[in-house]
Scaffold this active site. Sequence first.
Site, PDB file in Angstrom:
ATOM      1  N   ASN A   1      31.589 -17.677 -39.751  1.00 45.20           N
ATOM      2  CA  ASN A   1      32.894 -17.310 -39.178  1.00 45.20           C
ATOM      3  C   ASN A   1      34.072 -17.982 -39.878  1.00 45.20           C
ATOM      4  O   ASN A   1      35.084 -18.280 -39.260  1.00 45.20           O
ATOM      5  CB  ASN A   1      32.898 -17.511 -37.654  1.00 45.20           C
ATOM      6  CG  ASN A   1      32.719 -18.945 -37.250  1.00 45.20           C
ATOM      7  OD1 ASN A   1      32.537 -19.813 -38.093  1.00 45.20           O
ATOM      8  ND2 ASN A   1      32.784 -19.217 -35.962  1.00 45.20           N
TER       9      ASN A   1
ATOM     10  N   LYS B   1      34.982 -22.783 -44.395  1.00 42.61           N
ATOM     11  CA  LYS B   1      33.516 -22.918 -44.400  1.00 42.61           C
ATOM     12  C   LYS B   1      32.910 -22.333 -45.689  1.00 42.61           C
ATOM     13  O   LYS B   1      33.581 -21.591 -46.427  1.00 42.61           O
ATOM     14  CB  LYS B   1      32.940 -22.234 -43.153  1.00 42.61           C
ATOM     15  CG  LYS B   1      33.337 -22.945 -41.844  1.00 42.61           C
ATOM     16  CD  LYS B   1      32.634 -22.314 -40.638  1.00 42.61           C
ATOM     17  CE  LYS B   1      32.986 -23.042 -39.348  1.00 42.61           C
ATOM     18  NZ  LYS B   1      32.275 -22.479 -38.170  1.00 42.61           N
TER      19      LYS B   1
ATOM     20  N   GLU C   1      37.490 -35.879 -35.850  1.00 43.75           N
ATOM     21  CA  GLU C   1      37.112 -35.137 -37.064  1.00 43.75           C
ATOM     22  C   GLU C   1      37.929 -35.596 -38.277  1.00 43.75           C
ATOM     23  O   GLU C   1      37.384 -35.736 -39.374  1.00 43.75           O
ATOM     24  CB  GLU C   1      37.274 -33.628 -36.811  1.00 43.75           C
ATOM     25  CG  GLU C   1      36.241 -33.133 -35.804  1.00 43.75           C
ATOM     26  CD  GLU C   1      36.528 -31.731 -35.250  1.00 43.75           C
ATOM     27  OE1 GLU C   1      37.503 -31.094 -35.700  1.00 43.75           O
ATOM     28  OE2 GLU C   1      35.772 -31.296 -34.361  1.00 43.75           O
TER      29      GLU C   1
ATOM     30  N   HIS D   1      36.693 -23.590 -39.588  1.00 48.11           N
ATOM     31  CA  HIS D   1      36.565 -24.499 -38.444  1.00 48.11           C
ATOM     32  C   HIS D   1      37.934 -25.072 -38.117  1.00 48.11           C
ATOM     33  O   HIS D   1      38.715 -25.362 -39.024  1.00 48.11           O
ATOM     34  CB  HIS D   1      35.617 -25.667 -38.771  1.00 48.11           C
ATOM     35  CG  HIS D   1      35.755 -26.793 -37.780  1.00 48.11           C
ATOM     36  ND1 HIS D   1      35.105 -26.789 -36.579  1.00 48.11           N
ATOM     37  CD2 HIS D   1      36.523 -27.911 -37.795  1.00 48.11           C
ATOM     38  CE1 HIS D   1      35.456 -27.882 -35.897  1.00 48.11           C
ATOM     39  NE2 HIS D   1      36.318 -28.577 -36.617  1.00 48.11           N
TER      40      HIS D   1
ATOM     41  N   TYR E   1      29.075 -31.940 -35.870  1.00 50.81           N
ATOM     42  CA  TYR E   1      28.652 -30.980 -34.852  1.00 50.81           C
ATOM     43  C   TYR E   1      27.840 -31.636 -33.731  1.00 50.81           C
ATOM     44  O   TYR E   1      27.081 -30.940 -33.049  1.00 50.81           O
ATOM     45  CB  TYR E   1      27.840 -29.860 -35.500  1.00 50.81           C
ATOM     46  CG  TYR E   1      28.697 -28.797 -36.180  1.00 50.81           C
ATOM     47  CD1 TYR E   1      29.740 -28.168 -35.496  1.00 50.81           C
ATOM     48  CD2 TYR E   1      28.434 -28.388 -37.481  1.00 50.81           C
ATOM     49  CE1 TYR E   1      30.508 -27.187 -36.107  1.00 50.81           C
ATOM     50  CE2 TYR E   1      29.201 -27.395 -38.093  1.00 50.81           C
ATOM     51  CZ  TYR E   1      30.235 -26.802 -37.396  1.00 50.81           C
ATOM     52  OH  TYR E   1      30.993 -25.819 -37.994  1.00 50.81           O
TER      53      TYR E   1
END
Length: 148
Positions: free
Chosen positions: A112, A9, A126, A115, A49
């Site tokens: 965080n 990320k 994805e 992913h 998302y």
Amino acid sequence: MEKTFLMVKPDAVQRHLIGNIVSRFEAKGFRLVGAKLMKISNELAEKHYAEHKDRPFFGELVEFITSGPVFAMVWEGENVIKTARQMMGSTNPSDAAPGTIRGDYGVVVRKNIIHGSDSEESAAREISLFFNEEELLQYDRPVDGSIY
Ligand code: RTP
Ligand code: MG
């Protein structure tokens, strides 16, 4: 062989953690079959998302994931979907065990670090959102016989 979609990320790209994260999956024995540094469009972020579109944090999620470059990857190996999730640690870094990626480098849930697909269905969805067929390679490595 099973495949999963993993993405470093924007927070972790800014913090120079791409190499460290790639290194963990390489050392584990998984095989990198596709990768690219890219800036995610709003449209792609909203598709990626989509399952969270009714959550109160959806706007922040899209804003964050489009805020800078990400490193998108496809990894292959036995049980790679579940094992990669274990290597990532809990969604909230404050719950993630030391030794996991989020446990070692993350502090807050919104930033965080990484992913990872959470099921076979989400991995297939994805991977096809982020990569074309010709961007995914098939090849053998000398070590594969020692791993599988
Ligand atoms: P990811 O999809 O990024 O791999 O993370 P995950 O499966 O562990 O967690 P998920 O439930 O899919 O949530 C997606 C991302 O939304 C952010 N989040 N923010 N503000 C909040 O309370 C909150 N909750 C989740 C996190 O960045 C999470 O990775
Ligand atoms: Mg998720």
